[in-house]
Design a protein around this motif. Structure first.
Motif, PDB file in Angstrom:
ATOM      1  N   VAL A  82     -25.004  -9.572 -59.120  1.00 37.18           N
ATOM      2  CA  VAL A  82     -24.795  -8.142 -59.359  1.00 37.18           C
ATOM      3  C   VAL A  82     -25.888  -7.831 -60.432  1.00 37.18           C
ATOM      4  CG1 VAL A  82     -23.826  -6.007 -59.874  1.00 37.18           C
ATOM      5  CG2 VAL A  82     -22.734  -7.794 -58.386  1.00 37.18           C
ATOM      6  N   ILE A  83     -27.125  -7.103 -60.364  1.00 32.23           N
ATOM      7  CA  ILE A  83     -27.740  -6.553 -61.405  1.00 32.23           C
ATOM      8  C   ILE A  83     -27.775  -5.312 -61.714  1.00 32.23           C
ATOM      9  CG2 ILE A  83     -29.254  -8.874 -61.165  1.00 32.23           C
ATOM     10  CD1 ILE A  83     -31.388  -7.309 -59.818  1.00 32.23           C
ATOM     11  N   PHE A  84     -27.068  -4.547 -60.966  1.00 33.45           N
ATOM     12  CA  PHE A  84     -27.184  -3.230 -61.141  1.00 33.45           C
ATOM     13  C   PHE A  84     -25.849  -2.610 -60.336  1.00 33.45           C
ATOM     14  CE2 PHE A  84     -27.626   1.106 -59.840  1.00 33.45           C
ATOM     15  CZ  PHE A  84     -27.372   1.790 -61.179  1.00 33.45           C
ATOM     16  N   GLY A  85     -25.021  -1.826 -60.929  1.00 30.57           N
ATOM     17  CA  GLY A  85     -24.001  -0.999 -60.317  1.00 30.57           C
ATOM     18  C   GLY A  85     -22.697  -1.634 -60.224  1.00 30.57           C
ATOM     19  N   SER A  86     -21.784  -1.448 -59.049  1.00 32.62           N
ATOM     20  CA  SER A  86     -20.688  -1.745 -59.051  1.00 32.62           C
ATOM     21  C   SER A  86     -20.287  -3.178 -58.744  1.00 32.62           C
ATOM     22  CB  SER A  86     -19.757  -0.750 -57.992  1.00 32.62           C
ATOM     23  OG  SER A  86     -18.513  -1.404 -57.688  1.00 32.62           O
ATOM     24  N   PRO A  87     -19.422  -3.741 -59.274  1.00 33.08           N
ATOM     25  CA  PRO A  87     -19.145  -5.415 -58.975  1.00 33.08           C
ATOM     26  C   PRO A  87     -18.476  -5.226 -57.649  1.00 33.08           C
ATOM     27  CG  PRO A  87     -17.660  -4.729 -60.600  1.00 33.08           C
ATOM     28  CD  PRO A  87     -18.562  -3.445 -60.425  1.00 33.08           C
ATOM     29  N   ILE A  88     -17.996  -4.440 -57.236  1.00 26.20           N
ATOM     30  CA  ILE A  88     -17.313  -4.289 -55.643  1.00 26.20           C
ATOM     31  C   ILE A  88     -18.218  -3.942 -54.869  1.00 26.20           C
ATOM     32  CG2 ILE A  88     -15.481  -3.158 -54.489  1.00 26.20           C
ATOM     33  CD1 ILE A  88     -13.854  -2.475 -57.102  1.00 26.20           C
ATOM     34  N   THR A  89     -18.563  -4.755 -53.823  1.00 26.28           N
ATOM     35  CA  THR A  89     -19.791  -4.811 -52.848  1.00 26.28           C
ATOM     36  C   THR A  89     -19.316  -4.601 -51.521  1.00 26.28           C
ATOM     37  OG1 THR A  89     -20.031  -7.088 -53.279  1.00 26.28           O
ATOM     38  CG2 THR A  89     -21.547  -5.490 -54.688  1.00 26.28           C
ATOM     39  N   GLU A  90     -18.164  -4.604 -51.029  1.00 28.91           N
ATOM     40  CA  GLU A  90     -17.690  -4.409 -49.632  1.00 28.91           C
ATOM     41  C   GLU A  90     -18.251  -2.943 -49.316  1.00 28.91           C
ATOM     42  OE1 GLU A  90     -13.941  -5.609 -47.810  1.00 28.91           O
ATOM     43  OE2 GLU A  90     -13.617  -3.632 -48.102  1.00 28.91           O
ATOM     44  N   THR A  91     -18.894  -2.752 -48.132  1.00 26.51           N
ATOM     45  CA  THR A  91     -19.819  -1.849 -47.455  1.00 26.51           C
ATOM     46  C   THR A  91     -19.525  -1.845 -45.935  1.00 26.51           C
ATOM     47  OG1 THR A  91     -21.890  -0.589 -47.699  1.00 26.51           O
ATOM     48  CG2 THR A  91     -21.771  -3.081 -47.551  1.00 26.51           C
ATOM     49  N   ILE A  92     -20.001  -0.775 -45.534  1.00 24.42           N
ATOM     50  CA  ILE A  92     -20.302  -0.634 -43.868  1.00 24.42           C
ATOM     51  C   ILE A  92     -21.502  -0.526 -43.466  1.00 24.42           C
ATOM     52  CG2 ILE A  92     -19.408   0.587 -41.749  1.00 24.42           C
ATOM     53  CD1 ILE A  92     -16.622   1.058 -43.041  1.00 24.42           C
ATOM     54  N   HIS A  93     -21.932  -1.462 -42.834  1.00 26.27           N
ATOM     55  CA  HIS A  93     -23.504  -1.411 -42.522  1.00 26.27           C
ATOM     56  C   HIS A  93     -23.474  -1.049 -41.083  1.00 26.27           C
ATOM     57  CE1 HIS A  93     -27.963  -2.423 -42.217  1.00 26.27           C
ATOM     58  NE2 HIS A  93     -27.496  -3.191 -41.349  1.00 26.27           N
ATOM     59  N   VAL A  94     -24.194  -0.057 -40.689  1.00 28.63           N
ATOM     60  CA  VAL A  94     -24.256   0.398 -39.284  1.00 28.63           C
ATOM     61  C   VAL A  94     -25.616   0.205 -38.686  1.00 28.63           C
ATOM     62  CG1 VAL A  94     -24.232   2.480 -37.789  1.00 28.63           C
ATOM     63  CG2 VAL A  94     -22.802   2.422 -39.923  1.00 28.63           C
ATOM     64  N   GLU A  95     -25.656  -0.592 -37.651  1.00 28.85           N
ATOM     65  CA  GLU A  95     -26.967  -1.007 -36.795  1.00 28.85           C
ATOM     66  C   GLU A  95     -26.416  -0.583 -35.402  1.00 28.85           C
ATOM     67  OE1 GLU A  95     -28.852  -4.660 -38.029  1.00 28.85           O
ATOM     68  OE2 GLU A  95     -28.109  -5.281 -35.983  1.00 28.85           O
ATOM     69  N   ASN A  96     -27.508   0.188 -34.813  1.00 25.89           N
ATOM     70  CA  ASN A  96     -27.539   0.003 -33.469  1.00 25.89           C
ATOM     71  C   ASN A  96     -26.275   0.558 -32.880  1.00 25.89           C
ATOM     72  OD1 ASN A  96     -28.484  -0.162 -30.474  1.00 25.89           O
ATOM     73  ND2 ASN A  96     -27.711  -2.388 -30.517  1.00 25.89           N
ATOM     74  N   GLY A  97     -25.462   1.412 -33.674  1.00 27.71           N
ATOM     75  CA  GLY A  97     -24.151   2.017 -33.222  1.00 27.71           C
ATOM     76  C   GLY A  97     -22.878   1.022 -33.441  1.00 27.71           C
ATOM     77  N   ILE A  98     -23.365  -0.038 -34.113  1.00 27.24           N
ATOM     78  CA  ILE A  98     -22.273  -0.913 -34.367  1.00 27.24           C
ATOM     79  C   ILE A  98     -22.135  -0.890 -35.756  1.00 27.24           C
ATOM     80  CG2 ILE A  98     -21.448  -3.561 -34.237  1.00 27.24           C
ATOM     81  CD1 ILE A  98     -22.312  -2.236 -31.682  1.00 27.24           C
ATOM     82  N   ARG A  99     -20.739  -1.067 -36.289  1.00 29.74           N
ATOM     83  CA  ARG A  99     -20.147  -0.927 -37.569  1.00 29.74           C
ATOM     84  C   ARG A  99     -19.740  -2.189 -38.066  1.00 29.74           C
ATOM     85  NH1 ARG A  99     -16.008   4.011 -37.723  1.00 29.74           N
ATOM     86  NH2 ARG A  99     -15.666   3.169 -35.838  1.00 29.74           N
TER      87      ARG A  99
END
Length: 280
Positions: A82-99
């Protein structure tokens, strides 16, 4: 003329670091949900925190990860910081309607494979049984389940962290009724003699897993999607040779249906998928 994200990044960074170094700014990055991943060259290392903030701000992200090296080990774990921001990096990536729920610090996610994920979304049909031998967090399993709606998909994954996200993503995308996640080495846990279609999406000596793939197919008959790395001049001959050799050892044969270029992997090395029909 509309500014590109990189032109905005370049303009901002040029006032924050020595001007001779601006030319080294990464022009490519991975945006995964609210996390941006890039590779900061050694020349820019003293300014990586500053650069990380600029990229995050420009791309609407909360965290920037610096890729230190490629994917590591059998669990295919990214090596990042991590070089910037929160160390908690869990996220939801949306692509082609898929989460896709994912933590890019712990699990790989390649936007370069997006076209193949879209292709796989329409590859199956409701009467099929599919086995995904290297399911990860559901890269191919989820698009197939959401859009093709096969009878069932057995999704095998050896990495416990990836498996946890696979299970979460199956629920998140409402496909629990057709996807069966299995944790462990596919050589031990993959189902036998049941599949109409098998996905072998592993790039490092994938030929070692061909016997498993053939055993999954119903009566050694069906379609196999075989991912491989090969020199540009040896496509499709090199991966097809591996397929023919393994098929012969298992008492079956393969017929090439299609070759798909996924992306350039390294200079003169491509990531390709061979769709083959397997029969006795």
């Amino acid at each position: 003329m509309r500014k590109t994200p990189f032109s905005s990044i370049e303009k901002t960074v040029s006032s924050l670091i020595p001007s001779p170094l601006v030319c080294h700014l990464p022009r490519k990055w991975e945006k995964i949900g609210t996390v941006v991943m890039l590779k900061v060259p050694e020349e820019l290392s003293p300014y990586k925190e500053t650069i990380g903030k600029v990229y995050a701000d420009a791309l609407g992200c909360t965290t920037t990860l610096n890729e230190l090296s490629g994917i590591s080990g059998v669990y295919r774990k990214p090596v990042v910081e991590v070089i910037f921001g929160s160390p908690i990096t869990e996220t939801i990536h949306v692509e082609n309607g898929i989460r896709f729920k994912v933590d890019p610090q712990k699990i790989m996610f390649s936007s370069g494979n997006m076209a193949e994920r879209r292709r796989m979304a329409a590859i199956s049909h409701p009467k099929e049984t599919v086995v995904d031998l290297f399911a990860g967090i559901g890269y191919f399993t989820l698009p197939i389940a959401v859009y093709s709606k096969p009878k069932n998909i057995v999704a095998c994954e050896i990495n416990p962290v990836a498996f946890e996200y696979l299970c979460a993503n199956v629920v998140l995308n409402h496909v629990s009724s057709m996807v069966e996640p299995r944790l462990g080495d596919n050589r031990q846990i993959a189902p036998k003699d049941c599949a109409d279609r098998v996905i072998l999406g592993f790039l490092h000596r994938p030929q070692a897993y061909l016997p498993v793939a053939f055993e999954c197919l119903k009566d050694h008959t069906g379609v196999l999607h075989y991912h491989a790395l090969a020199p540009v001049e040896a496509i499709p001959q090199q991966p097809l040779t591996h397929l023919n050799q393994a098929a012969s050892s298992c008492g079956c044969q393969v017929d090439l249906l299609k070759v798909t270029l996924v992306k350039s992997y390294a200079p003169k090395i491509d990531h390709v998928v061979l769709d083959v029909r397997v029969s006795k």
